[in-house]
Design a protein around this motif. Structure first.
Motif, PDB file in Angstrom:
ATOM      1  N   ALA A   1      -9.848   6.241  -4.374  1.00 34.66           N
ATOM      2  CA  ALA A   1     -10.267   4.853  -4.143  1.00 34.66           C
ATOM      3  C   ALA A   1     -10.365   4.548  -2.663  1.00 34.66           C
ATOM      4  CB  ALA A   1      -9.275   3.904  -4.818  1.00 34.66           C
ATOM      5  N   THR A   2      -9.419   5.055  -1.885  1.00 35.78           N
ATOM      6  CA  THR A   2      -9.459   4.825  -0.439  1.00 35.78           C
ATOM      7  C   THR A   2     -10.661   5.525   0.186  1.00 35.78           C
ATOM      8  OG1 THR A   2      -7.054   4.664  -0.400  1.00 35.78           O
ATOM      9  CG2 THR A   2      -8.162   5.073   1.690  1.00 35.78           C
TER      10      THR A   2
ATOM     11  N   ARG B   1       0.862  -1.185   0.000  1.00 33.69           N
ATOM     12  CA  ARG B   1       0.000   0.000   0.000  1.00 33.69           C
ATOM     13  C   ARG B   1       0.902   1.240   0.000  1.00 33.69           C
ATOM     14  NH1 ARG B   1      -4.244   1.333   4.897  1.00 33.69           N
ATOM     15  NH2 ARG B   1      -5.317   3.110   3.941  1.00 33.69           N
TER      16      ARG B   1
ATOM     17  N   ALA C   1     -13.480   6.262  -1.311  1.00 37.44           N
ATOM     18  CA  ALA C   1     -14.692   5.537  -1.718  1.00 37.44           C
ATOM     19  C   ALA C   1     -14.869   4.271  -0.884  1.00 37.44           C
ATOM     20  CB  ALA C   1     -14.625   5.198  -3.203  1.00 37.44           C
ATOM     21  N   ARG C   2     -13.767   3.571  -0.612  1.00 40.40           N
ATOM     22  CA  ARG C   2     -13.865   2.363   0.198  1.00 40.40           C
ATOM     23  C   ARG C   2     -14.273   2.693   1.636  1.00 40.40           C
ATOM     24  NH1 ARG C   2      -9.219   0.783  -0.628  1.00 40.40           N
ATOM     25  NH2 ARG C   2      -8.201   1.399   1.300  1.00 40.40           N
ATOM     26  N   MET C   3     -13.697   3.753   2.176  1.00 38.33           N
ATOM     27  CA  MET C   3     -14.069   4.165   3.538  1.00 38.33           C
ATOM     28  C   MET C   3     -15.538   4.579   3.593  1.00 38.33           C
ATOM     29  SD  MET C   3     -10.656   6.335   4.533  1.00 38.33           S
ATOM     30  CE  MET C   3     -11.383   6.920   6.064  1.00 38.33           C
TER      31      MET C   3
ATOM     32  N   ASN D   1      -4.327   7.223  -5.127  1.00 35.24           N
ATOM     33  CA  ASN D   1      -5.034   6.248  -4.278  1.00 35.24           C
ATOM     34  C   ASN D   1      -6.046   6.883  -3.342  1.00 35.24           C
ATOM     35  OD1 ASN D   1      -3.325   4.491  -5.485  1.00 35.24           O
ATOM     36  ND2 ASN D   1      -2.081   4.073  -3.695  1.00 35.24           N
TER      37      ASN D   1
ATOM     38  N   ALA E   1     -17.964   3.537   1.617  1.00 33.76           N
ATOM     39  CA  ALA E   1     -18.785   2.329   1.496  1.00 33.76           C
ATOM     40  C   ALA E   1     -18.846   1.578   2.828  1.00 33.76           C
ATOM     41  CB  ALA E   1     -18.222   1.420   0.399  1.00 33.76           C
ATOM     42  N   GLU E   2     -17.729   1.515   3.528  1.00 34.03           N
ATOM     43  CA  GLU E   2     -17.729   0.841   4.826  1.00 34.03           C
ATOM     44  C   GLU E   2     -18.608   1.581   5.825  1.00 34.03           C
ATOM     45  OE1 GLU E   2     -13.666   0.621   5.954  1.00 34.03           O
ATOM     46  OE2 GLU E   2     -13.157  -0.978   4.529  1.00 34.03           O
TER      47      GLU E   2
END
Length: 291
Positions: A179-180, A81, A182-184, A176, A186-187
């Protein structure tokens, strides 16, 4: 030129030579005495020092603790990462003789370029051996100590002493970040949906319990109301029975008056009755005995 003038000239030359042989070392610096480019004396203590006039050269170096900013560099931790790290270091020139031999005629900025490369290599090596969570955590003192210890030996060959290394900022590369993020997000949305579902489930349980309690309370109240109403009807009938038994004539008169009151109201439907109907007994006669 007479002897007096020659003597004054000689004294002048001696004074100039004497002054040229003395130099002062400030407490914030160290000095090297060079003779034809070779180090002949190292003056590390502040105060007066001496050199051969017109032959020796004095080179001064800063003895204070200096700082070096290590520009942003990308590191790849053990979990692949990528991170962007900013760092800075505190250092000092510990051995001016070794420093002079290592950097030659370069100034301190030339030495900092070499030290910067050493710190970058050590930072990549140390941070590449751990996970990104260890780097992003607040407890990074052990990592900074490893970077410092790894840089000390290499910096010593330059005559430098690395005192401290600090990581100032640790970020994700710009590529990044989205994307990070968006992932956070979504969580967090998933956690919010779970909380909403649990809240709705709890609300349904509370609502069902409240409805059940309402039904039980209403049923109990209606049961008690029916019991009370039945007891009241029984008491009313008892009173009516006693009244009828005490004076049947008065009881019949009372019931007739109630019938008149309930039937002869404004807006009631018309009634067609014979004048001789028993319903009008107490309207035609003064008493009920002769009907």
């Amino acid at each position: 030129m007479n002897r007096a003038a020659l003597g004054l000239f000689v004294l002048f030359l001696l004074a100039v030579a004497g002054l040229s042989s003395i130099f002062i070392v400030d407490e914030r610096e160290k000095a090297l005495v060079l003779r034809f480019g070779r180090v002949v004396n190292v003056q590390e203590e502040p105060g007066l020092a001496f050199k051969v006039p017109f032959i020796d050269e004095v080179v001064r170096y800063d003895d204070r603790i200096l700082s070096l900013e290590v520009g942003p560099l990308e590191v790849t931790p053990r979990d692949d990462r990528r991170l962007v790290v900013d760092a800075f270091s505190r250092y000092r020139i510990a051995d001016v003789d070794t420093f002079r031999q290592a950097v030659g005629g370069e100034d301190v900025f030339g030495a900092e370029r070499r030290l910067d490369k050493i710190l970058r290599d050590q930072t990549r090596a140390v941070l590449g051996s751990v996970s990104s969570n260890d780097i992003l955590s607040s407890d990074r003192a052990a990592l900074m100590l490893r970077i410092r210890n790894g840089a000390i030996a290499q910096a010593r060959s330059l005559g430098l002493e690395v005192i401290d290394v600090r990581l100032k900022r640790t970020d994700l590369p710009q590529a990044n970040l989205n994307a990070t993020f968006a992932r956070m997000r979504a969580e967090r949305e998933r956690e919010a949906a779970d909380e909403i579902a649990r809240g709705n489930e709890a609300a349904q349980r509370v609502r069902a319990q409240a409805d059940r309690t309402e039904v039980e309370l209403v049923s109990e109240a209606e049961r008690e109301a029916e019991v009370i109403r039945g007891e009241a009807d029984a008491e009313r009938n008892r009173i009516f029975a006693e009244a009828y038994g005490a004076d049947p004539e008065f009881f019949e008169f009372y019931r007739s008056l109630n019938a008149y009151s309930n039937s002869l109201l404004e807006g009631n439907s018309s009634m067609v009755l014979s004048p001789d109907s028993e319903f009008f007994n107490y309207l035609k006669f003064s008493g009920g005995a002769d009907r």
